[in-house]
Design an enzyme around this catalytic site. Sequence first.
Site, PDB file in Angstrom:
ATOM      1  N   HIS A  72      39.823  43.252  37.334  1.00 40.22           N
ATOM      2  CA  HIS A  72      39.969  41.809  37.101  1.00 40.22           C
ATOM      3  C   HIS A  72      38.640  41.098  37.354  1.00 40.22           C
ATOM      4  O   HIS A  72      38.015  41.302  38.384  1.00 40.22           O
ATOM      5  CB  HIS A  72      41.053  41.236  38.032  1.00 40.22           C
ATOM      6  CG  HIS A  72      42.444  41.526  37.562  1.00 40.22           C
ATOM      7  ND1 HIS A  72      43.548  40.861  38.040  1.00 40.22           N
ATOM      8  CD2 HIS A  72      42.908  42.400  36.640  1.00 40.22           C
ATOM      9  CE1 HIS A  72      44.638  41.314  37.434  1.00 40.22           C
ATOM     10  NE2 HIS A  72      44.271  42.256  36.593  1.00 40.22           N
ATOM     11  N   TYR A 199      47.149  32.458  42.843  1.00 41.33           N
ATOM     12  CA  TYR A 199      47.470  32.011  44.203  1.00 41.33           C
ATOM     13  C   TYR A 199      47.802  30.526  44.085  1.00 41.33           C
ATOM     14  O   TYR A 199      46.914  29.716  43.836  1.00 41.33           O
ATOM     15  CB  TYR A 199      46.264  32.184  45.135  1.00 41.33           C
ATOM     16  CG  TYR A 199      45.922  33.625  45.462  1.00 41.33           C
ATOM     17  CD1 TYR A 199      45.201  34.415  44.565  1.00 41.33           C
ATOM     18  CD2 TYR A 199      46.284  34.182  46.685  1.00 41.33           C
ATOM     19  CE1 TYR A 199      44.875  35.733  44.871  1.00 41.33           C
ATOM     20  CE2 TYR A 199      45.958  35.503  47.001  1.00 41.33           C
ATOM     21  CZ  TYR A 199      45.258  36.268  46.094  1.00 41.33           C
ATOM     22  OH  TYR A 199      44.934  37.568  46.401  1.00 41.33           O
ATOM     23  N   PRO A 291      47.936  38.221  54.646  1.00 33.25           N
ATOM     24  CA  PRO A 291      47.609  38.878  53.373  1.00 33.25           C
ATOM     25  C   PRO A 291      46.929  37.990  52.328  1.00 33.25           C
ATOM     26  O   PRO A 291      46.501  38.490  51.285  1.00 33.25           O
ATOM     27  CB  PRO A 291      48.977  39.345  52.864  1.00 33.25           C
ATOM     28  CG  PRO A 291      49.963  38.488  53.558  1.00 33.25           C
ATOM     29  CD  PRO A 291      49.382  38.146  54.880  1.00 33.25           C
ATOM     30  N   LYS A 295      42.801  41.378  52.209  1.00 30.98           N
ATOM     31  CA  LYS A 295      41.758  42.083  52.958  1.00 30.98           C
ATOM     32  C   LYS A 295      42.250  43.251  53.814  1.00 30.98           C
ATOM     33  O   LYS A 295      41.449  44.085  54.228  1.00 30.98           O
ATOM     34  CB  LYS A 295      41.010  41.090  53.877  1.00 30.98           C
ATOM     35  CG  LYS A 295      40.159  40.093  53.137  1.00 30.98           C
ATOM     36  CD  LYS A 295      38.877  40.726  52.640  1.00 30.98           C
ATOM     37  CE  LYS A 295      38.213  39.935  51.541  1.00 30.98           C
ATOM     38  NZ  LYS A 295      38.397  40.473  50.197  1.00 30.98           N
ATOM     39  N   TYR A 382      36.140  37.033  48.413  1.00 27.88           N
ATOM     40  CA  TYR A 382      37.303  37.682  47.798  1.00 27.88           C
ATOM     41  C   TYR A 382      36.938  39.053  47.225  1.00 27.88           C
ATOM     42  O   TYR A 382      37.693  40.014  47.375  1.00 27.88           O
ATOM     43  CB  TYR A 382      37.896  36.775  46.702  1.00 27.88           C
ATOM     44  CG  TYR A 382      39.232  37.257  46.201  1.00 27.88           C
ATOM     45  CD1 TYR A 382      40.397  37.032  46.928  1.00 27.88           C
ATOM     46  CD2 TYR A 382      39.330  37.966  44.997  1.00 27.88           C
ATOM     47  CE1 TYR A 382      41.627  37.496  46.482  1.00 27.88           C
ATOM     48  CE2 TYR A 382      40.555  38.435  44.539  1.00 27.88           C
ATOM     49  CZ  TYR A 382      41.701  38.193  45.286  1.00 27.88           C
ATOM     50  OH  TYR A 382      42.912  38.659  44.841  1.00 27.88           O
TER      51      TYR A 382
END
Length: 387
Positions: A72, A199, A291, A295, A382
């Site tokens: 991605h 998200y 979560p 990570k 990220y």
Amino acid sequence: MKTQVVIVGAGPAGLLLGQLLHRAGIDSLLLEQRSGDYVLGRIRAGVLEQGTVDVLEHAGVAARLRAEGLAHDGVEIGFRGFRHRIPLKELTGKQVTVYGQTEVTRDLMEARAATGAPTVYEAENVTLHDIGGSPRVTYRHRGENHEVACDFIAGCDGFHGVSRRSVPADTITTFERQYPFGWLGVLADFAPLWDELIYAASDRGFALASMRSQTRVRCYIQCPIEDTVDRWTEEEFWAEFGRRIGPDIAARLPRVPALEMSIAPLRSFVAEPLRFGKLFLAGDAAHIVPPTGAKGLNLAVSDVFYLYEALRGFFREKTTSGLDGYSARCLRRIWRAERFSWSMTRLLHSFPGDRFDERMQRAEIEYLLDSPSAQAALAENYVGLPL
Ligand code: FAD
Ligand code: DHB
């Protein structure tokens, strides 16, 4: 019996350490309290950093990941009914790979079985002795007691394991934050209606649209900490998920039965240090992240990689500098991932109560969505800080 390293816990951390050590010619015994099927039945993380993929490659277990993992280039943040894309690749030059923890674990299990290195599943009453001197581990298996002497013990037995609890209380410091909510997750077989992970921070609470493959999705919603799975029907889950993720997706959600439904509480936790004589903690045994930053698994992999380098240095070159520096090297990366996971959790979830905090949170999301440098900072964390 004697071995060089006893590894407690055959989750991803323990299995990966065993595999790396095997390739370096270092013997290990892996002790797991559950069955292999039980370990594979736990649905957990889904996003791998590039550094994690590189370590799995180095361990020789990345063939299926390379073939089936989904690369991605971006991730979306949902806010007030709109979705904003953070172009990870454009901002950092790096991608993330969507490939479930279950699959990583399966690949590692198969690799270990192929090497013939010893693994004991359903090992009961694993107990650590003399971690400050000549370490030994005792356990019970199929009604028989066993004792193994070793040079080192790797505590890879997760948050509830025995390793961290085996150190004297006055030698360990812990830091903890519990959040007043959990994540209710559903795994289901349908083609994702989203190209990248979403998200979403909605007024009704957080939701995450993730996936495992071109035909399997993994979705989560924030739920009250007291909730249990039996309080939710699948229909209620999808209705709530749809309200939080947006009407375009909600309208197209198919009705298919869930493969799995579970709740995970959210927690931040760090134990310091990670070394106690001959015992080294790695992965969830040493730290937990909420979560939201994806990570947990990635951090377990970086700990294990550092521990592998330290043990290889000891057995191959007779140097102890890696072992001596292990704790500090891990903790530097751990605290950064803790910070990012905590800030993503704070940014995207609904916290009951304080109206000032609510406005701060809204201002922070709006700033993120307007500011290229704030987006670059999110992207940098990220995709994963360098190992
Ligand atoms: P674990 O996977 O916990 O493995 C530890 C192993 O040790 C287990 O197999 C356990 O059975 C074994 N063990 C425990 N005690 C003993 C003992 N006494 N003797 C022998 N063996 C023992 N991360 C994300 O990034 N995204 C997510 O969505 C996500 N969801 C999660 C949901 C849950 C419910 C949990 C608990 C974690 C989740 N995580 C998630 C975190 C991620 O899955 C972990 O960071 C990762 O599993 C850490 O791997 P590990 O090998 O250190 O620990
Ligand atoms: C998944 C889990 C996460 O915690 C996350 O941040 C992204 C994806 C998942 O299970 O797919």
